[in-house]
Design a protein around this motif. Structure first.
Motif, PDB file in Angstrom:
ATOM      1  N   ARG A  62       0.845  -1.193   0.000  1.00 15.25           N
ATOM      2  CA  ARG A  62       0.000   0.000   0.000  1.00 15.25           C
ATOM      3  C   ARG A  62       0.879   1.241   0.000  1.00 15.25           C
ATOM      4  N   ALA A  63       0.317   2.339  -0.459  1.00 12.29           N
ATOM      5  CA  ALA A  63       0.956   3.649  -0.346  1.00 12.29           C
ATOM      6  C   ALA A  63      -0.048   4.601   0.287  1.00 12.29           C
ATOM      7  N   VAL A  64       0.437   5.567   1.068  1.00 15.60           N
ATOM      8  CA  VAL A  64      -0.427   6.597   1.637  1.00 15.60           C
ATOM      9  C   VAL A  64      -0.602   7.676   0.574  1.00 15.60           C
ATOM     10  N   SER A  83       3.796   8.402   0.953  1.00 14.09           N
ATOM     11  CA  SER A  83       4.712   7.352   1.406  1.00 14.09           C
ATOM     12  C   SER A  83       5.046   6.455   0.227  1.00 14.09           C
ATOM     13  N   PRO A  84       6.189   5.758   0.333  1.00 13.09           N
ATOM     14  CA  PRO A  84       6.465   4.732  -0.671  1.00 13.09           C
ATOM     15  C   PRO A  84       5.558   3.534  -0.407  1.00 13.09           C
ATOM     16  N   GLY A  85       5.501   2.616  -1.326  1.00 12.79           N
ATOM     17  CA  GLY A  85       4.701   1.412  -1.119  1.00 12.79           C
ATOM     18  C   GLY A  85       5.302   0.536  -0.042  1.00 12.79           C
ATOM     19  N   GLY A  86       4.452  -0.213   0.642  1.00 14.28           N
ATOM     20  CA  GLY A  86       4.906  -1.118   1.684  1.00 14.28           C
ATOM     21  C   GLY A  86       3.734  -1.783   2.360  1.00 14.28           C
ATOM     22  N   ASN A  87       4.017  -2.556   3.396  1.00 19.22           N
ATOM     23  CA  ASN A  87       2.992  -3.189   4.207  1.00 19.22           C
ATOM     24  C   ASN A  87       2.621  -2.192   5.288  1.00 19.22           C
ATOM     25  N   MET A  88       1.461  -1.568   5.178  1.00 20.60           N
ATOM     26  CA  MET A  88       1.088  -0.460   6.042  1.00 20.60           C
ATOM     27  C   MET A  88      -0.076  -0.802   6.941  1.00 20.60           C
ATOM     28  N   GLY A  89      -0.062  -0.173   8.124  1.00 20.35           N
ATOM     29  CA  GLY A  89      -1.141  -0.329   9.085  1.00 20.35           C
ATOM     30  C   GLY A  89      -2.029   0.898   9.096  1.00 20.35           C
ATOM     31  N   PRO A  90      -2.993   0.970  10.009  1.00 27.57           N
ATOM     32  CA  PRO A  90      -4.020   2.014  10.008  1.00 27.57           C
ATOM     33  C   PRO A  90      -3.482   3.434   9.867  1.00 27.57           C
ATOM     34  N   LEU A  91      -4.299   4.249   9.254  1.00 27.47           N
ATOM     35  CA  LEU A  91      -3.983   5.625   8.902  1.00 27.47           C
ATOM     36  C   LEU A  91      -4.844   6.552   9.744  1.00 27.47           C
ATOM     37  N   GLU A  92      -4.212   7.489  10.424  1.00 28.54           N
ATOM     38  CA  GLU A  92      -4.954   8.480  11.216  1.00 28.54           C
ATOM     39  C   GLU A  92      -4.411   9.856  10.910  1.00 28.54           C
ATOM     40  N   ALA A 127       6.302  18.029   5.137  1.00 32.33           N
ATOM     41  CA  ALA A 127       7.670  17.742   5.575  1.00 32.33           C
ATOM     42  C   ALA A 127       7.935  16.251   5.360  1.00 32.33           C
ATOM     43  N   ALA A 128       9.201  15.889   5.322  1.00 33.64           N
ATOM     44  CA  ALA A 128       9.581  14.482   5.163  1.00 33.64           C
ATOM     45  C   ALA A 128       9.027  13.656   6.324  1.00 33.64           C
ATOM     46  N   ALA A 129       8.803  12.386   6.079  1.00 35.97           N
ATOM     47  CA  ALA A 129       8.306  11.476   7.127  1.00 35.97           C
ATOM     48  C   ALA A 129       9.347  11.337   8.227  1.00 35.97           C
ATOM     49  N   VAL A 130       8.878  11.328   9.474  1.00 34.81           N
ATOM     50  CA  VAL A 130       9.750  11.061  10.614  1.00 34.81           C
ATOM     51  C   VAL A 130       9.266   9.802  11.311  1.00 34.81           C
TER      52      VAL A 130
END
Length: 176
Positions: A62-64, A83-92, A127-130
Motif C-alpha cells: 500500500r501507499a499513503v 509514502s512509498p509502497g509497503g505493508n502499512m497499518g491504520p492511517l490516522e 515535511a519528510a516522514a519522521v
C-alpha cells in the motif's frame, strides 16, 4: 462525508466523497477519490478539506495518498503520494488551523515503524516522514494509533503488543 465501497470484493474498493450544504437534507453528486483504496480518513479546517487513504498497489503493498480541496470540496487536487509502497497499518490524521499531521504504521516482519508527516500550510506541502516509534509486534494483531493537535502540541497514542498503550508528544509542531 467520505466512505469506502468494495462492492462485494474484499480489496481494493473505491473511496468516495460527497457533500451537503444544508445540514444533510440534500447531497451533491459523489466524487471518486480513488478506485483502489482502503483505510480512508478525512479532515477539514475552514474551506480546506484533506482526504487520506491507502492506495492498494497489489501483493499486500500500500501507499499513503491524499487529495486536497481548497473550496470546501467543490474541486479536488489530483491524488498525491505521501509514502512509498509497503505493508502499512491504520492511517490516522488530525488538522487544526493551518496544521495537518498524518500517521501510519509500516510493518516489516514483526517490526512496526510508526511514521508521521506534517504540513504547516493546510496540506499544500508536507515535511519528510519522521519515525515516531518503533516496536515489535505480532503483525496479525494489527497496529492502532490516534493523533491530536492543540496549537504547537501534537500527541499520539498507539498500542504495542501485548496491548500496552504508549504515548508520544511533540511541543514544536512535530519537528521533534
Amino acid at each position: 462525508v467520505i466512505w469506502w465501497d468494495n462492492s462485494g470484493e474484499f480489496y481494493p474498493g473505491s473511496a468516495y466523497y460527497k457533500r451537503s450544504l444544508d445540514g444533510g437534507a440534500t447531497w451533491q453528486d459523489q466524487y471518486v477519490l480513488s478506485s483502489s483504496a482502503s483505510g480512508i480518513n478525512i479532515k477539514a479546517s475552514g474551506n480546506k478539506v484533506i482526504a487520506f487513504w491507502f492506495e492498494e498497489l497489489g501483493g499486500g503493498q500500500r501507499a499513503v495518498r491524499y487529495a486536497r480541496s481548497t473550496d470546501t470540496g467543490v474541486t479536488w487536487s489530483a491524488a498525491q503520494d505521501l509514502s512509498p509502497g509497503g505493508n502499512m497499518g491504520p492511517l490516522e490524521m488530525a488538522m487544526e488551523g493551518g496544521q495537518a499531521v498524518v500517521v501510519w504504521g509500516e510493518v516489516s516482519g514483526s517490526t512496526v515503524a510508526v511514521k508521521l508527516r506534517r504540513s504547516t500550510d493546510e496540506g499544500a506541502t508536507w515535511a519528510a516522514a519522521v519515525n515516531v516509534a518503533t516496536f515489535t509486534t505480532n503483525p496479525s494483531e494489527g497496529v492502532y494509533a490516534d493523533i491530536a493537535i492543540a496549537g504547537a502540541a501534537i500527541v499520539m497514542g498507539y498500542i504495542e503488543t501485548p496491548w500496552a498503550v504508549r504515548t508520544v508528544r511533540s511541543t514544536d509542531g512535530g519537528q521533534t
